[in-house]
Design a protein around this motif. Structure first.
Motif, PDB file in Angstrom:
ATOM      1  N   GLN A  65       0.847  -1.194   0.000  1.00  0.00           N
ATOM      2  CA  GLN A  65       0.000   0.000   0.000  1.00  0.00           C
ATOM      3  C   GLN A  65       0.883   1.245   0.000  1.00  0.00           C
ATOM      4  N   VAL A  66       0.505   2.211  -0.841  1.00  0.00           N
ATOM      5  CA  VAL A  66       1.239   3.467  -0.973  1.00  0.00           C
ATOM      6  C   VAL A  66       0.322   4.610  -0.557  1.00  0.00           C
ATOM      7  N   GLN A  67       0.869   5.559   0.196  1.00  0.00           N
ATOM      8  CA  GLN A  67       0.102   6.733   0.628  1.00  0.00           C
ATOM      9  C   GLN A  67       0.913   7.992   0.329  1.00  0.00           C
ATOM     10  N   THR A  68       0.309   8.952  -0.366  1.00  0.00           N
ATOM     11  CA  THR A  68       0.957  10.245  -0.569  1.00  0.00           C
ATOM     12  C   THR A  68       0.732  11.071   0.692  1.00  0.00           C
ATOM     13  N   ALA A 122       6.173   2.765  -4.974  1.00  0.00           N
ATOM     14  CA  ALA A 122       5.926   3.948  -4.146  1.00  0.00           C
ATOM     15  C   ALA A 122       6.229   5.243  -4.891  1.00  0.00           C
ATOM     16  N   ILE A 123       7.236   5.225  -5.784  1.00  0.00           N
ATOM     17  CA  ILE A 123       7.731   6.461  -6.399  1.00  0.00           C
ATOM     18  C   ILE A 123       7.177   6.698  -7.801  1.00  0.00           C
ATOM     19  N   ALA A 124       7.134   5.663  -8.639  1.00  0.00           N
ATOM     20  CA  ALA A 124       6.663   5.833 -10.018  1.00  0.00           C
ATOM     21  C   ALA A 124       5.218   6.331  -9.998  1.00  0.00           C
ATOM     22  N   VAL A 132       6.051  10.497   0.266  1.00  0.00           N
ATOM     23  CA  VAL A 132       5.186   9.319   0.226  1.00  0.00           C
ATOM     24  C   VAL A 132       5.623   8.300   1.268  1.00  0.00           C
ATOM     25  N   ALA A 133       4.718   7.398   1.581  1.00  0.00           N
ATOM     26  CA  ALA A 133       5.037   6.271   2.451  1.00  0.00           C
ATOM     27  C   ALA A 133       4.518   5.014   1.775  1.00  0.00           C
ATOM     28  N   VAL A 134       5.184   3.906   2.039  1.00  0.00           N
ATOM     29  CA  VAL A 134       4.764   2.623   1.487  1.00  0.00           C
ATOM     30  C   VAL A 134       4.936   1.556   2.557  1.00  0.00           C
ATOM     31  N   ALA A 135       3.935   0.712   2.660  1.00  0.00           N
ATOM     32  CA  ALA A 135       4.019  -0.500   3.472  1.00  0.00           C
ATOM     33  C   ALA A 135       4.002  -1.640   2.475  1.00  0.00           C
ATOM     34  N   ASP A 155       9.388 -10.471   6.288  1.00  0.00           N
ATOM     35  CA  ASP A 155       9.211  -9.173   6.943  1.00  0.00           C
ATOM     36  C   ASP A 155       8.526  -8.154   6.031  1.00  0.00           C
ATOM     37  N   THR A 156       7.526  -7.453   6.582  1.00  0.00           N
ATOM     38  CA  THR A 156       6.915  -6.304   5.924  1.00  0.00           C
ATOM     39  C   THR A 156       7.825  -5.104   6.168  1.00  0.00           C
ATOM     40  N   LEU A 157       8.027  -4.271   5.135  1.00  0.00           N
ATOM     41  CA  LEU A 157       8.876  -3.095   5.253  1.00  0.00           C
ATOM     42  C   LEU A 157       8.050  -1.837   5.057  1.00  0.00           C
ATOM     43  N   ILE A 158       8.432  -0.773   5.758  1.00  0.00           N
ATOM     44  CA  ILE A 158       7.785   0.529   5.623  1.00  0.00           C
ATOM     45  C   ILE A 158       8.869   1.531   5.242  1.00  0.00           C
ATOM     46  N   PHE A 159       8.581   2.334   4.221  1.00  0.00           N
ATOM     47  CA  PHE A 159       9.503   3.400   3.827  1.00  0.00           C
ATOM     48  C   PHE A 159       8.776   4.726   3.857  1.00  0.00           C
TER      49      PHE A 159
END
Length: 168
Positions: A65-68, A122-124, A132-135, A155-159
Motif C-alpha cells: 500500500q502506498v500513501q501520498t 511507491a515512487i513511479a 510518500v510512504a509505502v508498506a 518481513d513487511t517493510l515501511i519506507f
C-alpha cells in the motif's frame, strides 16, 4: 576557525534536503494503517525534521500500500527514471530502522528499475516534490530476507520517502 551555530530565518536555506534530526514534536501522523497484524503511524519529513514511523508490531500487510503524505508540484516520475530521494526504511517486525539517508543527511540517487519492487511502486507515478510512504509485502521487498540489514524472510517493510528530483 570555529563553527558558529546556525540561525534560521527566511533567507537561510535548510542545511540539507534530508534533515537528520527527529522533530521536536512529531504532530499528528499523516498516515495510519492497520495491517493484517499490528499498525503503523507515519509522519513525513519536513524541511527541518526527519520522518517518524511508529510501529505497533509486529506489523504486516498482505498487499503493498502506498500513501501520498504531501503531494509535490513537479513532473510525474516515470517508472524508468533515475531519482534523487531522501528515505527511511523501517522493519515492520520490530520497528527498527534498517536504512536511512536521513541519518547521513544526504540524498541518494538510483534508477527505479534497479530497486526492490515496492520502492518503485511507491515512487513511479508520483510528482517530484512529493513525500510518500509505502508498506510493502515481503515479496515487494526482500522476499528471502536481507540478513545484513536485519531483515528476515517474510518481513513487511515501511519506507518514508521524499522525492527530490527525477530524470530519464
Amino acid at each position: 576557525m570555529f563553527d558558529l551555530p546556525a540561525t534560521a530565518d527566511a533567507t537561510t536555506p535548510a542545511a540539507s534536503p534530508c534533515p537528520s534530526a527527529a522533530p521536536a514534536t512529531p504532530g499528528a501522523p499523516e498516515w495510519t494503517l492497520s495491517g493484517a497484524t499490528g499498525s503503523i503511524a507515519v509522519t513525513g519529513s519536513t524541511d527541518t525534521a526527519a520522518p517518524v514511523v511508529d510501529v505497533q508490531g509486529p506489523f504486516s500487510v498482505t498487499e503493498t500500500q502506498v500513501q501520498t503524505l504531501k503531494a509535490g508540484d513537479g513532473p510525474v516520475v516515470p517508472e524508468t527514471a533515475t531519482v534523487s530521494v531522501c528515505y527511511m526504511g523501517v522493519n515492520g517486525r520490530d520497528g527498527s530502522v534498517f536504512d536511512s539517508s536521513y541519518q547521513s543527511g544526504s540524498p541518494v540517487d538510483f534508477p527505479l528499475d534497479g530497486v526492490i519492487p515496492g520502492f518503485q511502486k511507491a515512487i513511479a507515478g508520483q510528482k517530484v516534490g512529493s513525500t510518500v510512504a509505502v508498506a510493502m509485502t515481503s515479496a515487494d521487498g526482500y522476499a528471502e530476507g536481507q540478513p545484513a540489514a536485519g531483515i528476515q524472510k517474510g518481513d513487511t517493510l515501511i519506507f518514508a520517502i521524499k522525492i527530490l528530483e527525477a530524470s530519464n
